[in-house]
Write a protein that holds these residues in place. Structure first.
Motif, PDB file in Angstrom:
ATOM      1  N   LYS A  35       0.866  -1.182   0.000  1.00  0.00           N
ATOM      2  CA  LYS A  35       0.000   0.000   0.000  1.00  0.00           C
ATOM      3  C   LYS A  35       0.896   1.222   0.000  1.00  0.00           C
ATOM      4  N   LEU A  36       0.665   2.087  -0.942  1.00  0.00           N
ATOM      5  CA  LEU A  36       1.472   3.298  -1.040  1.00  0.00           C
ATOM      6  C   LEU A  36       0.894   4.397  -0.168  1.00  0.00           C
ATOM      7  N   SER A  37       1.777   5.185   0.426  1.00  0.00           N
ATOM      8  CA  SER A  37       1.323   6.385   1.121  1.00  0.00           C
ATOM      9  C   SER A  37       0.752   7.327   0.068  1.00  0.00           C
ATOM     10  N   PRO A  38      -0.379   7.957   0.362  1.00  0.00           N
ATOM     11  CA  PRO A  38      -0.998   8.852  -0.620  1.00  0.00           C
ATOM     12  C   PRO A  38      -0.026   9.926  -1.114  1.00  0.00           C
ATOM     13  N   GLY A  39       0.057  10.041  -2.420  1.00  0.00           N
ATOM     14  CA  GLY A  39       0.869  11.073  -3.043  1.00  0.00           C
ATOM     15  C   GLY A  39       2.264  10.643  -3.441  1.00  0.00           C
ATOM     16  N   ILE A  40       2.761   9.515  -2.929  1.00  0.00           N
ATOM     17  CA  ILE A  40       4.126   9.120  -3.277  1.00  0.00           C
ATOM     18  C   ILE A  40       4.246   8.798  -4.764  1.00  0.00           C
ATOM     19  N   ASP A  41       3.213   8.186  -5.330  1.00  0.00           N
ATOM     20  CA  ASP A  41       3.263   7.876  -6.761  1.00  0.00           C
ATOM     21  C   ASP A  41       3.330   9.162  -7.592  1.00  0.00           C
ATOM     22  N   THR A  42       2.593  10.176  -7.194  1.00  0.00           N
ATOM     23  CA  THR A  42       2.612  11.464  -7.904  1.00  0.00           C
ATOM     24  C   THR A  42       3.962  12.143  -7.742  1.00  0.00           C
ATOM     25  N   LEU A  43       4.511  12.128  -6.533  1.00  0.00           N
ATOM     26  CA  LEU A  43       5.820  12.748  -6.303  1.00  0.00           C
ATOM     27  C   LEU A  43       6.888  12.092  -7.170  1.00  0.00           C
ATOM     28  N   VAL A  44       6.929  10.776  -7.167  1.00  0.00           N
ATOM     29  CA  VAL A  44       7.940  10.074  -7.962  1.00  0.00           C
ATOM     30  C   VAL A  44       7.732  10.362  -9.447  1.00  0.00           C
ATOM     31  N   LYS A  45       6.488  10.350  -9.904  1.00  0.00           N
ATOM     32  CA  LYS A  45       6.192  10.647 -11.307  1.00  0.00           C
ATOM     33  C   LYS A  45       6.688  12.045 -11.684  1.00  0.00           C
ATOM     34  N   GLU A  46       6.434  13.016 -10.818  1.00  0.00           N
ATOM     35  CA  GLU A  46       6.879  14.391 -11.077  1.00  0.00           C
ATOM     36  C   GLU A  46       8.407  14.476 -11.120  1.00  0.00           C
ATOM     37  N   LEU A  47       9.057  13.807 -10.189  1.00  0.00           N
ATOM     38  CA  LEU A  47      10.523  13.823 -10.174  1.00  0.00           C
ATOM     39  C   LEU A  47      11.091  13.186 -11.438  1.00  0.00           C
ATOM     40  N   ARG A  62      14.817  -6.591  -0.907  1.00  0.00           N
ATOM     41  CA  ARG A  62      14.615  -6.252  -2.318  1.00  0.00           C
ATOM     42  C   ARG A  62      13.351  -6.923  -2.884  1.00  0.00           C
ATOM     43  N   ILE A  63      13.147  -8.194  -2.594  1.00  0.00           N
ATOM     44  CA  ILE A  63      12.006  -8.945  -3.132  1.00  0.00           C
ATOM     45  C   ILE A  63      10.672  -8.316  -2.710  1.00  0.00           C
ATOM     46  N   MET A  64      10.666  -7.607  -1.581  1.00  0.00           N
ATOM     47  CA  MET A  64       9.433  -6.978  -1.104  1.00  0.00           C
ATOM     48  C   MET A  64       9.338  -5.515  -1.519  1.00  0.00           C
ATOM     49  N   ILE A  65      10.452  -4.947  -1.929  1.00  0.00           N
ATOM     50  CA  ILE A  65      10.478  -3.544  -2.352  1.00  0.00           C
ATOM     51  C   ILE A  65      10.229  -3.423  -3.859  1.00  0.00           C
ATOM     52  N   GLU A  66      10.603  -4.435  -4.605  1.00  0.00           N
ATOM     53  CA  GLU A  66      10.415  -4.382  -6.067  1.00  0.00           C
ATOM     54  C   GLU A  66       8.968  -4.112  -6.479  1.00  0.00           C
ATOM     55  N   PRO A  67       7.947  -4.719  -5.831  1.00  0.00           N
ATOM     56  CA  PRO A  67       6.568  -4.390  -6.221  1.00  0.00           C
ATOM     57  C   PRO A  67       6.208  -2.914  -5.992  1.00  0.00           C
ATOM     58  N   VAL A  68       6.778  -2.318  -4.963  1.00  0.00           N
ATOM     59  CA  VAL A  68       6.553  -0.887  -4.712  1.00  0.00           C
ATOM     60  C   VAL A  68       7.211  -0.074  -5.828  1.00  0.00           C
ATOM     61  N   ALA A  69       8.435  -0.428  -6.165  1.00  0.00           N
ATOM     62  CA  ALA A  69       9.143   0.261  -7.249  1.00  0.00           C
ATOM     63  C   ALA A  69       8.360   0.150  -8.554  1.00  0.00           C
ATOM     64  N   ASP A  70       7.819  -1.032  -8.808  1.00  0.00           N
ATOM     65  CA  ASP A  70       7.024  -1.237 -10.021  1.00  0.00           C
ATOM     66  C   ASP A  70       5.813  -0.306 -10.052  1.00  0.00           C
ATOM     67  N   ARG A  78      17.741   0.649  -9.495  1.00  0.00           N
ATOM     68  CA  ARG A  78      17.869   1.797  -8.594  1.00  0.00           C
ATOM     69  C   ARG A  78      17.381   1.466  -7.177  1.00  0.00           C
ATOM     70  N   ILE A  79      17.364   0.184  -6.866  1.00  0.00           N
ATOM     71  CA  ILE A  79      17.004  -0.260  -5.522  1.00  0.00           C
ATOM     72  C   ILE A  79      18.260  -0.740  -4.816  1.00  0.00           C
ATOM     73  N   TYR A  80      18.514  -0.171  -3.651  1.00  0.00           N
ATOM     74  CA  TYR A  80      19.597  -0.625  -2.783  1.00  0.00           C
ATOM     75  C   TYR A  80      18.927  -1.173  -1.533  1.00  0.00           C
ATOM     76  N   ALA A  81      18.922  -2.487  -1.409  1.00  0.00           N
ATOM     77  CA  ALA A  81      18.228  -3.141  -0.307  1.00  0.00           C
ATOM     78  C   ALA A  81      18.851  -4.515  -0.112  1.00  0.00           C
ATOM     79  N   ASN A  82      18.417  -5.193   0.914  1.00  0.00           N
ATOM     80  CA  ASN A  82      18.955  -6.511   1.216  1.00  0.00           C
ATOM     81  C   ASN A  82      18.357  -7.565   0.289  1.00  0.00           C
ATOM     82  N   THR A  83      19.226  -8.438  -0.178  1.00  0.00           N
ATOM     83  CA  THR A  83      18.808  -9.498  -1.080  1.00  0.00           C
ATOM     84  C   THR A  83      18.808 -10.827  -0.340  1.00  0.00           C
TER      85      THR A  83
END
Length: 179
Positions: A35-47, A62-70, A78-83
């Protein structure tokens, strides 16, 4: 934890107890989608639309962060996390990549330093909600504390700017495009 166990030792001990298989994690992600915090998708899109590179730096997996990145359009490179490492045939847990900068104490500052040096970045801003995010300033030039999920006084104290949602950050990014 009482603070006298190194992060990498605590991580190894916890993973050795849990020993999550790849299918365990995939099942968890299906049953509990991110679940994304409201507005994070817009912020990243703007950046991204203005040519600003966005990275995810996390002490998580990483395996749990990749769906958020997607969901927000950040490339997996561009993900630096534990594998977490899995057996190729069975998917059973075999360990974790101890070469990841985020797998050790002060991992986020180490990761940001690598990103800054390898990418030739002059300016870097870290956004986060935890004490380890605040530790990354420096090498980040600025730290924006985020209290939209949980407010932490220590994060607030160390932040150059503290926000409870992403709306003000979105406004700053949009206005900077016009300048």
């Amino acid at each position: 934890m009482d603070g006298n166990v190194k992060f990498e030792d605590a991580l190894a001990a916890r993973l050795d107890i849990i020993r999550p298989s790849k299918s365990d994690i995939q099942k968890c992600l299906i049953e509990h989608p991110c679940k994304l915090s409201p507005g994070i998708d817009t912020l990243v899109k703007e950046l991204l639309s203005r040519g600003t590179d966005v990275f995810f730096v996390s002490g998580g997996f990483r395996i749990m962060i990749e769906p958020v990145a997607d969901k927000v359009g950040v490339d997996h490179s561009r993900i630096y996390a534990n594998t977490i490492l899995f057996d190729e045939n069975t998917g059973d847990y075999t360990g974790f990549d101890q070469n990841e900068p985020t797998s050790a104490d002060m991992g986020k500052p180490r990761a940001l330093k690598m990103i800054k040096e390898n990418g030739g970045y002059q300016t870097m801003v870290m956004v986060g909600d935890g004490a380890t995010d605040a530790q990354a300033n420096p090498p980040a030039d600025s730290f924006v504390g985020f209290g939209g999920v949980t407010e932490r006084e220590a994060v607030k104290e160390k932040a150059c700017w503290y926000v409870h949602d992403f709306e003000d950050m979105i406004k700053v990014v949009k206005n900077s495009e016009k300048s």
